[in-house]
Scaffold this motif. Sequence first.
Motif, PDB file in Angstrom:
ATOM      1  N   THR A  13       0.846  -1.202   0.000  1.00 59.35           N
ATOM      2  CA  THR A  13       0.000   0.000   0.000  1.00 59.35           C
ATOM      3  C   THR A  13       0.878   1.247   0.000  1.00 59.35           C
ATOM      4  O   THR A  13       2.032   1.227   0.433  1.00 59.35           O
ATOM      5  CB  THR A  13      -0.941   0.022   1.209  1.00 59.35           C
ATOM      6  OG1 THR A  13      -0.186   0.299   2.397  1.00 59.35           O
ATOM      7  CG2 THR A  13      -1.678  -1.298   1.363  1.00 59.35           C
ATOM      8  N   GLY A  14       0.304   2.343  -0.487  1.00 59.00           N
ATOM      9  CA  GLY A  14       1.093   3.561  -0.624  1.00 59.00           C
ATOM     10  C   GLY A  14       2.204   3.386  -1.641  1.00 59.00           C
ATOM     11  O   GLY A  14       3.263   4.015  -1.553  1.00 59.00           O
ATOM     12  N   ALA A  15       1.961   2.531  -2.646  1.00 59.87           N
ATOM     13  CA  ALA A  15       3.008   2.139  -3.586  1.00 59.87           C
ATOM     14  C   ALA A  15       3.144   3.084  -4.767  1.00 59.87           C
ATOM     15  O   ALA A  15       3.922   2.817  -5.684  1.00 59.87           O
ATOM     16  CB  ALA A  15       2.748   0.719  -4.095  1.00 59.87           C
ATOM     17  N   ILE A  39      -4.134   5.380  -3.270  1.00 61.75           N
ATOM     18  CA  ILE A  39      -5.401   6.102  -3.351  1.00 61.75           C
ATOM     19  C   ILE A  39      -5.490   6.883  -4.662  1.00 61.75           C
ATOM     20  O   ILE A  39      -6.580   7.212  -5.124  1.00 61.75           O
ATOM     21  CB  ILE A  39      -5.558   7.037  -2.128  1.00 61.75           C
ATOM     22  CG1 ILE A  39      -7.010   7.496  -1.983  1.00 61.75           C
ATOM     23  CG2 ILE A  39      -4.597   8.219  -2.212  1.00 61.75           C
ATOM     24  CD1 ILE A  39      -7.290   8.216  -0.676  1.00 61.75           C
ATOM     25  N   ASP A  40      -4.343   7.170  -5.257  1.00 63.77           N
ATOM     26  CA  ASP A  40      -4.267   7.879  -6.533  1.00 63.77           C
ATOM     27  C   ASP A  40      -4.196   6.862  -7.667  1.00 63.77           C
ATOM     28  O   ASP A  40      -3.180   6.175  -7.829  1.00 63.77           O
ATOM     29  CB  ASP A  40      -3.023   8.769  -6.542  1.00 63.77           C
ATOM     30  CG  ASP A  40      -2.862   9.560  -7.830  1.00 63.77           C
ATOM     31  OD1 ASP A  40      -3.543   9.253  -8.827  1.00 63.77           O
ATOM     32  OD2 ASP A  40      -2.028  10.486  -7.848  1.00 63.77           O
ATOM     33  N   ASP A  65      -8.569   3.427  -0.759  1.00 67.63           N
ATOM     34  CA  ASP A  65      -8.341   4.243   0.427  1.00 67.63           C
ATOM     35  C   ASP A  65      -8.266   3.267   1.598  1.00 67.63           C
ATOM     36  O   ASP A  65      -9.286   2.729   2.040  1.00 67.63           O
ATOM     37  CB  ASP A  65      -9.498   5.228   0.605  1.00 67.63           C
ATOM     38  CG  ASP A  65      -9.428   6.001   1.917  1.00 67.63           C
ATOM     39  OD1 ASP A  65      -8.472   5.793   2.700  1.00 67.63           O
ATOM     40  OD2 ASP A  65     -10.345   6.807   2.177  1.00 67.63           O
ATOM     41  N   VAL A  66      -7.062   3.022   2.092  1.00 67.74           N
ATOM     42  CA  VAL A  66      -6.900   1.968   3.095  1.00 67.74           C
ATOM     43  C   VAL A  66      -7.317   2.398   4.496  1.00 67.74           C
ATOM     44  O   VAL A  66      -7.183   1.621   5.445  1.00 67.74           O
ATOM     45  CB  VAL A  66      -5.462   1.411   3.103  1.00 67.74           C
ATOM     46  CG1 VAL A  66      -5.183   0.645   1.823  1.00 67.74           C
ATOM     47  CG2 VAL A  66      -4.438   2.506   3.310  1.00 67.74           C
ATOM     48  N   VAL A  93       1.422   3.456   4.086  1.00 70.30           N
ATOM     49  CA  VAL A  93       0.566   4.637   4.010  1.00 70.30           C
ATOM     50  C   VAL A  93       0.683   5.498   5.271  1.00 70.30           C
ATOM     51  O   VAL A  93       0.673   4.982   6.383  1.00 70.30           O
ATOM     52  CB  VAL A  93      -0.901   4.207   3.813  1.00 70.30           C
ATOM     53  CG1 VAL A  93      -1.831   5.403   3.924  1.00 70.30           C
ATOM     54  CG2 VAL A  93      -1.078   3.531   2.465  1.00 70.30           C
ATOM     55  N   ALA A  94       0.780   6.814   5.066  1.00 65.25           N
ATOM     56  CA  ALA A  94       0.762   7.756   6.187  1.00 65.25           C
ATOM     57  C   ALA A  94       0.513   9.160   5.659  1.00 65.25           C
ATOM     58  O   ALA A  94       0.838   9.471   4.511  1.00 65.25           O
ATOM     59  CB  ALA A  94       2.081   7.728   6.956  1.00 65.25           C
ATOM     60  N   ILE A  95      -0.079   9.999   6.500  1.00 66.06           N
ATOM     61  CA  ILE A  95      -0.134  11.434   6.264  1.00 66.06           C
ATOM     62  C   ILE A  95       0.265  12.124   7.557  1.00 66.06           C
ATOM     63  O   ILE A  95       0.307  11.492   8.618  1.00 66.06           O
ATOM     64  CB  ILE A  95      -1.522  11.917   5.796  1.00 66.06           C
ATOM     65  CG1 ILE A  95      -2.597  11.589   6.854  1.00 66.06           C
ATOM     66  CG2 ILE A  95      -1.882  11.334   4.448  1.00 66.06           C
ATOM     67  CD1 ILE A  95      -3.951  12.208   6.538  1.00 66.06           C
TER      68      ILE A  95
END
Length: 252
Positions: A13-15, A39-40, A65-66, A93-95
């Motif tokens: 994820t977030g790849a 997510i994109d 969207d995980v 994944v992180a923000i």
Amino acid sequence: MTSPLEGRRAVVTGAGRNVGEAVAERFAREGARVAVVDIDPQAAARVAKALNEAHPGSAVPVTADVSSADDVSRLVETAWAQLGHVDTLVNCVAITDRPATVLDLADDVWRKVLDVTLTSAFLTTKYLAKKMVAEGQGGVVLHIGSTSGQFARKNALAYPTAKAALYALVRSLAVQLGPHGIRVNTVSPNKVGSPVGTDAEPENRERRNLVGRACTPEDIAGAVAFMAGAEAGFITGTDLLVDGGALISTGD
């Protein structure tokens, strides 16, 4: 010589960029098949296309969207349909809420950062592990931590809180999933690649570590590849710190 990742089937994820992209590339290069999740949709498609051009048949793009249970459930079904049995999860994944303090951090930003950075780890592990347990073949779960979860931050609150909680989550996940042959760990960088939530790395980004250079996404991908492989088969419920000695550095 056969790679420890040869024949593996992984969800990353977030790849679509930075660490997640480097992890997906490392897995594909070493003979794994990868669900490139982001997510994109354009980012997922771009990375999967590049991987398939370099390593035909190695990647499938998945938009999700995980932080959403519905999206994660759909992601898992898609990954199993496209790849077959999935044996590895790498959640990147992180923000962040940088720059913010408790005095000005908006309530909805606090919740959003925790959802994306922490709840995503719970949801992706839950839904993939349920399939792994049902099939009885074990597996590996890796989440990307951060040195921000191991010390106080002056300019962020929700992000370091989420990363600190991730370590407690992973220890309990390791205890609960160990009897099913599933190992769960974290790999923790310090200031790797572009800052969280950005696509470019500032040329003047300040770093203090003992190695004397920037951490690269490939540094973390190498650590992830090790932790996913058989040589790390006796490691679970812990963190591999890949920070160049930043946590113990006294700087100048």
